[in-house]
Design a protein around this motif. Structure first.
Motif, mmCIF file in Angstrom:
data_model
loop_
_atom_site.group_PDB
_atom_site.id
_atom_site.type_symbol
_atom_site.label_atom_id
_atom_site.label_comp_id
_atom_site.label_asym_id
_atom_site.label_seq_id
_atom_site.Cartn_x
_atom_site.Cartn_y
_atom_site.Cartn_z
ATOM 1 N N GLN A 111 0.859 -1.029 -0.107
ATOM 2 C CA GLN A 111 0.120 0.047 -0.115
ATOM 3 C C GLN A 111 0.831 1.024 -0.129
ATOM 4 O OE1 GLN A 111 -3.491 -0.119 0.007
ATOM 5 N NE2 GLN A 111 -3.018 -2.218 -0.582
ATOM 6 N N MET A 112 0.340 2.318 -0.471
ATOM 7 C CA MET A 112 1.014 3.574 -0.766
ATOM 8 C C MET A 112 1.396 4.215 0.959
ATOM 9 S SD MET A 112 -0.023 6.912 -2.618
ATOM 10 C CE MET A 112 -1.413 7.390 -1.382
ATOM 11 N N PRO A 113 2.544 4.610 1.293
ATOM 12 C CA PRO A 113 3.019 4.697 2.610
ATOM 13 C C PRO A 113 2.096 6.339 2.895
ATOM 14 C CG PRO A 113 4.876 4.491 1.213
ATOM 15 C CD PRO A 113 3.699 4.332 0.328
ATOM 16 N N PRO A 114 2.129 6.524 4.106
ATOM 17 C CA PRO A 114 1.417 7.598 4.386
ATOM 18 C C PRO A 114 2.594 8.748 4.443
ATOM 19 C CG PRO A 114 1.807 6.271 6.251
ATOM 20 C CD PRO A 114 1.795 5.655 5.209
ATOM 21 N N LYS A 115 1.916 10.063 4.133
ATOM 22 C CA LYS A 115 2.792 11.300 4.297
ATOM 23 C C LYS A 115 4.107 11.234 3.340
ATOM 24 C CE LYS A 115 1.496 12.288 9.127
ATOM 25 N NZ LYS A 115 2.020 12.460 10.623
ATOM 26 N N SER A 116 3.716 10.848 2.255
ATOM 27 C CA SER A 116 4.647 10.386 1.124
ATOM 28 C C SER A 116 4.581 11.396 -0.027
ATOM 29 C CB SER A 116 4.687 8.832 0.763
ATOM 30 O OG SER A 116 3.308 8.606 0.160
ATOM 31 N N ALA A 117 4.123 12.759 0.512
ATOM 32 C CA ALA A 117 4.072 13.433 -0.703
ATOM 33 C C ALA A 117 5.244 14.273 -0.875
ATOM 34 C CB ALA A 117 2.820 14.424 -0.596
ATOM 35 N N PHE A 124 8.460 7.040 -0.315
ATOM 36 C CA PHE A 124 9.134 6.868 1.169
ATOM 37 C C PHE A 124 8.100 7.928 1.870
ATOM 38 C CE2 PHE A 124 11.949 5.904 -2.232
ATOM 39 C CZ PHE A 124 12.869 4.807 -2.100
ATOM 40 N N ASN A 125 8.722 8.227 3.114
ATOM 41 C CA ASN A 125 8.075 9.168 4.046
ATOM 42 C C ASN A 125 9.349 9.453 5.044
ATOM 43 O OD1 ASN A 125 8.160 7.147 6.112
ATOM 44 N ND2 ASN A 125 5.943 6.620 5.741
ATOM 45 N N GLU A 126 8.871 10.343 5.919
ATOM 46 C CA GLU A 126 9.389 11.008 6.986
ATOM 47 C C GLU A 126 10.243 10.024 7.783
ATOM 48 O OE1 GLU A 126 7.468 13.885 9.047
ATOM 49 O OE2 GLU A 126 7.347 15.107 7.372
ATOM 50 N N THR A 127 9.703 8.933 7.986
ATOM 51 C CA THR A 127 10.204 7.725 8.708
ATOM 52 C C THR A 127 11.364 6.897 7.997
ATOM 53 O OG1 THR A 127 8.100 7.374 9.992
ATOM 54 C CG2 THR A 127 9.554 5.704 10.086
ATOM 55 N N ASP A 128 11.207 6.732 6.717
ATOM 56 C CA ASP A 128 12.194 6.101 6.052
ATOM 57 C C ASP A 128 12.668 7.049 4.975
ATOM 58 O OD1 ASP A 128 11.447 3.272 7.050
ATOM 59 O OD2 ASP A 128 9.594 4.044 6.229
ATOM 60 N N LEU A 130 15.850 8.002 3.455
ATOM 61 C CA LEU A 130 16.695 7.516 2.448
ATOM 62 C C LEU A 130 16.348 6.165 1.977
ATOM 63 C CD1 LEU A 130 20.006 9.054 3.431
ATOM 64 C CD2 LEU A 130 18.430 10.010 1.824
ATOM 65 N N SER A 131 15.888 5.202 2.608
ATOM 66 C CA SER A 131 15.611 3.832 2.453
ATOM 67 C C SER A 131 14.351 3.543 2.839
ATOM 68 C CB SER A 131 16.731 2.856 3.217
ATOM 69 O OG SER A 131 16.342 2.572 4.427
ATOM 70 N N SER A 132 13.732 2.796 1.935
ATOM 71 C CA SER A 132 12.274 2.385 2.025
ATOM 72 C C SER A 132 12.087 1.112 2.943
ATOM 73 C CB SER A 132 11.469 1.798 0.767
ATOM 74 O OG SER A 132 10.402 1.269 0.873
ATOM 75 N N SER A 133 10.899 1.255 3.644
ATOM 76 C CA SER A 133 10.734 0.268 4.660
ATOM 77 C C SER A 133 10.088 -1.165 4.128
ATOM 78 C CB SER A 133 9.304 0.661 5.293
ATOM 79 O OG SER A 133 8.243 0.686 4.677
ATOM 80 N N PHE A 134 10.198 -1.166 2.565
ATOM 81 C CA PHE A 134 10.041 -2.557 2.105
ATOM 82 C C PHE A 134 10.822 -2.642 0.691
ATOM 83 C CE2 PHE A 134 6.777 0.952 1.057
ATOM 84 C CZ PHE A 134 6.897 0.737 -0.324
ATOM 85 N N PRO A 135 11.004 -3.821 0.385
ATOM 86 C CA PRO A 135 11.898 -3.882 -1.007
ATOM 87 C C PRO A 135 11.468 -2.916 -1.996
ATOM 88 C CG PRO A 135 11.607 -5.902 0.031
ATOM 89 C CD PRO A 135 10.710 -5.052 0.676
ATOM 90 N N LEU A 136 12.191 -2.357 -2.800
ATOM 91 C CA LEU A 136 11.663 -1.435 -3.782
ATOM 92 C C LEU A 136 12.794 -1.082 -4.908
ATOM 93 C CD1 LEU A 136 9.444 0.636 -4.769
ATOM 94 C CD2 LEU A 136 10.605 2.445 -3.543
ATOM 95 N N VAL A 137 12.397 -0.991 -6.064
ATOM 96 C CA VAL A 137 13.151 -0.768 -7.166
ATOM 97 C C VAL A 137 12.392 0.267 -7.985
ATOM 98 C CG1 VAL A 137 14.504 -1.175 -9.372
ATOM 99 C CG2 VAL A 137 14.738 -2.611 -7.269
ATOM 100 N N HIS A 138 12.591 1.461 -8.480
ATOM 101 C CA HIS A 138 11.953 2.318 -9.158
ATOM 102 C C HIS A 138 12.817 3.117 -10.186
ATOM 103 C CE1 HIS A 138 13.269 5.276 -6.054
ATOM 104 N NE2 HIS A 138 12.899 6.293 -6.811
ATOM 105 N N VAL A 139 11.992 3.489 -11.100
ATOM 106 C CA VAL A 139 12.859 4.519 -12.200
ATOM 107 C C VAL A 139 12.064 5.745 -12.119
ATOM 108 C CG1 VAL A 139 13.076 5.047 -14.449
ATOM 109 C CG2 VAL A 139 13.240 2.666 -13.638
ATOM 110 N N GLU A 140 12.447 7.055 -11.714
ATOM 111 C CA GLU A 140 12.081 8.195 -11.554
ATOM 112 C C GLU A 140 12.342 9.134 -12.578
ATOM 113 O OE1 GLU A 140 13.624 9.027 -7.461
ATOM 114 O OE2 GLU A 140 15.443 10.090 -8.381
ATOM 115 N N PHE A 141 11.176 9.972 -12.753
ATOM 116 C CA PHE A 141 11.304 11.245 -13.445
ATOM 117 C C PHE A 141 11.177 12.209 -12.639
ATOM 118 C CE2 PHE A 141 10.889 7.778 -16.804
ATOM 119 C CZ PHE A 141 11.101 8.212 -17.865
ATOM 120 N N ASP A 142 12.207 12.806 -11.959
ATOM 121 C CA ASP A 142 12.048 13.692 -10.918
ATOM 122 C C ASP A 142 12.001 15.155 -11.392
ATOM 123 O OD1 ASP A 142 12.398 14.952 -8.299
ATOM 124 O OD2 ASP A 142 13.254 13.432 -7.627
#
Length: 548
Positions: A111-117, A124-128, A130-142
């Motif tokens: 599920q989408m993490p809370p406070k992840s805007a 991600f969110n303020e708790t995590d 630099l690293s996610s609380s779950f395994p994650l690979v992504h391609v970002e258009f930042d």
């Protein structure tokens, strides 16, 4: 049978094979194919974030879990995903918009993490941080630079990230240059080389200073579970932008093998599955035989019910009698060619002799049996049997057996009127007879002038006498006769409409007080020129007295 056994053996022995492919060209909200979280909504495309609001996030993920690598062998699959997107920076330049979107792979049913805007990109969110609380690979258009983890020498960028906000592989990319243009992205994973690559193009815009591809070496079987969720995430922060997903295609060549037995048990499994296959095939054959027999019995019962229903409907009425098919076939010499009187689209008419009635008859045999239709056949018999007129052939009887529909009429030894007028006989109608027919037709057309004067009933044949008929029914029949003889064919009733009025189930039609006559209007400005040159003309109908 042998092929069926082999088929079931293969089904039970071979490993279960599963591959994934989907291609979505239009997104709708009531489909289970894509799941939406946060601000994301579908309206043909996917609006991942609401451009009017700050600090928002939205997800759009495929509705089913995706196999990524084989649990038995640990072998990851190749996969390719293509999608098109459009970013709207609202005409703003150099960073006053944000924050971008990402394509990601994460554990199934995440599920989408809370406070992840904002800069957390919905992953991600303020708790995590630099690293996610779950395994994650992504391609970002930042589209927005966050000093804590983004490269400071780039206003915005494309990056490949491994469980981190900091990109493992990154290249500069200016979102405002391509604002409102449609971008096309291809992400490919080569499992043999462990190479995850991404490339992109635009329909209209390009920047020679920008790279348009990126790659990163990563073993996805080491960092992600065997089944994953794939999808898109986007956010806005203090600034906003529009992030729209237009199309999405995904394909994978993974073969998932569900092997419950070891190689040593394979032989015994083949024997067991062959027996199982034989039992299954036998069971299905028995089921099929039972089904077909029940279907045949049901069809016979329905046919008998239909036959009984038709016969009961017709036998309730008075007039024409029911004949057996055997009697009619005998009367017409088994419907031999030498007894055929004529043939049309409905079928053929045969000459016959009924011993019981000691009379010659014309037997109308419908083609195609029940194709004429149960209701239509009943209606025709009932309507014709209720008509009595010296110029109409009388219906004597009918037959319906074994999907055969037949009608029995009185035989006309002198033939029909059209045969006398247009046939090839040497003797044609004498002039006195033709004159009588003409006068009869003219007298019928006179039954319009009386209608206009409100004196229609005075046109009734005097031989009937004043007590020989019901005046309401007589008027109804005469008005329907005028209605059916209307010069404009578009104003004539259908058979159904005429029957409803004759049965007093519908009101009498309102006809013109004068019989309408056709008036022709040439389409060109000069009538003489148009007519002489073959120009088109149109016809209208009026109630003028002249022209009759």
């Amino acid at each position: 049978m042998a092929n069926s056994i082999l088929f079931f053996s293969l089904v039970l022995v071979l490993p279960f094979v599963s591959s994934v492919h989907f291609n979505i060209t239009r997104f709708v909200s009531d489909s289970s194919e894509v799941a939406y979280q946060g601000d994301a909504k579908a309206n043909g495309a996917v609006e991942l974030t609401n451009i009017e609001y700050t600090s928002r996030s939205g997800w759009a993920t495929y509705g089913k879990k995706i196999p990524l690598w084989d649990q038995k062998t640990g072998t990851p699959s190749d996969f390719t995903t293509r999608f098109s997107f459009r970013i709207d920076t609202r005409g703003v330049k150099y960073g006053n918009y944000g924050h971008g979107f990402a394509f990601f792979l994460a554990p199934a049913e995440i599920q989408m993490p809370p406070k992840s805007a904002g800069g957390f990109l919905g992953l991600f969110n303020e708790t995590d941080v630099l690293s996610s609380s779950f395994p994650l690979v992504h391609v970002e258009f930042d589209t927005f630079t966050n000093e804590e983890w983004d490269p400071l020498d780039m206003a915005s960028h494309v990056g490949i990230n491994n469980n981190s906000l900091a990109s493992s592989s990154v290249t500069s990319w200016n979102a405002s240059t391509h604002s409102q243009d449609i971008g096309h992205v291809r992400i490919f994973y080569d499992s043999a080389r462990r190479n995850l690559s991404v490339s992109w193009t635009y329909d209209l815009t390009s920047d020679p200073r920008e790279n348009s591809s990126l790659s990163y070496i990563i073993d996805l079987s080491k960092v992600l579970p065997s089944e994953v969720t794939v999808g898109f995430s986007a956010t806005s922060g203090s600034f906003t932008e529009g992030n729209r997903l237009l199309t999405w295609e995904y394909s994978s060549d993974l073969e998932l093998r569900d092997i419950k037995k070891s190689q040593e048990d394979r032989k015994g499994m083949i024997i067991g599955s062959s027996v199982s296959g034989f039992v299954l095939v036998t069971f299905f054959i028995v089921l099929l035989i039972v089904f077909l027999r029940r279907k045949q019995r049901r069809e016979k019962a329905e046919a008998l019910e239909n036959l009984t229903s038709i016969n009961e409907d017709l036998e309730r009425g008075a007039g024409p009698r029911k004949f057996s098919y055997k009697d009619l076939a005998s009367a017409a010499n088994n419907f031999s060619v030498d007894r055929k009187l004529g043939e049309g689209g409905f079928g053929a008419v045969y000459k016959g002799y009924l011993n019981g009635l000691d009379m010659m008859v014309a037997i109308k045999k419908f083609a195609g049996g029940s194709k004429q239709g149960k209701r239509e056949f009943i209606t025709e018999v009932k309507v014709i049997s209720s008509l009595r007129h010296r110029n109409l052939v009388q219906l004597i009887g009918w037959c319906h057996e074994k999907d055969e529909f037949l009608m029995v009429y009185e035989f006309m030894p002198n033939g029909s009127l059209d045969a006398h007028l247009f046939g090839k006989k040497t003797q044609h109608l004498a002039w006195p007879v033709r004159c009588k027919i003409t006068l009869g037709i003219a007298s019928a057309l006179l039954v319009w002038d009386l209608y206009g004067k409100g004196e229609l009933i005075t046109g009734v044949d005097e031989k009937l006498g004043s007590d020989g008929y019901d005046e309401t029914q007589m008027e109804c029949h005469m008005v329907v006769g005028l209605w059916c003889a209307h010069p404009d064919r578009n104003s004539r009733p259908s058979i159904k409409q005429a029957i409803q009025v004759l049965n007093l189930e519908a009101p009498l039609p309102h006809l013109p007080t004068k019989m309408p006559v056709a008036t022709y209007h040439a389409s060109s400005s000069s009538t003489a020129t148009s007519v002489s040159s073959g120009g088109a003309a149109t016809a209208t109908f009026s109630s003028a007295q002249h022209g009759r």
